[in-house]
Write a protein that holds these residues in place. Structure first.
Motif: not given
Length: 123
Positions: A36-54
């Motif tokens: 909250q209130g972070a200085a700009l610029p900043y970066v956020v990321w999230q996992s949106i998927g994926g898989r193990p190499e089976n």
């Protein structure tokens, strides 16, 4: 080995990235949430998927993660500068798979640039 992509480690190892998003703290946070209130610029990321190499006869030795990276800033130029530096440090170790676009949030007046990354992480 880690079960998560080392995006923070890669960004933190770059003086060019830290010159833009700080070093104490490095303004790059997981789960798509900034402090909250972070200085700009900043970066956020999230996992949106994926898989193990089976494999048929062995357990997976690599996990593939699909990430969404969002850069927020007070100006279009600052957001684009961060995007360019992140691109330059990510591409040697992972694959950028999509440039999702730019927009300005009318409520906050912040600019945003979004892209996706496919990251293979050895177990």
């Amino acid at each position: 080995m880690s079960m998560y992509p080392p995006l923070f480690d890669v960004a933190n190892a770059s003086s060019a990235v830290k010159a833009l998003i700080g070093s104490s703290p490095v303004r790059l946070w997981p789960f798509g949430e900034a402090i909250q209130g972070a200085a700009l610029p900043y970066v956020v990321w999230q996992s949106i998927g994926g898989r193990p190499e089976n494999y048929i006869t062995n357990v997976p030795d690599i996990d593939n993660f699909n990430l969404q990276v969002d850069i927020y800033g007070a100006t279009a130029a600052s957001v684009r500068a961060v995007a360019q530096e992140l691109r330059d440090v990510i591409e040697p170790v992972a694959h950028i798979t999509s440039w999702r676009g730019e927009r300005k949030d009318f409520e906050t007046s912040n600019y945003r640039f979004t892209f996706d990354v496919s990251w293979f992480v050895k177990r």
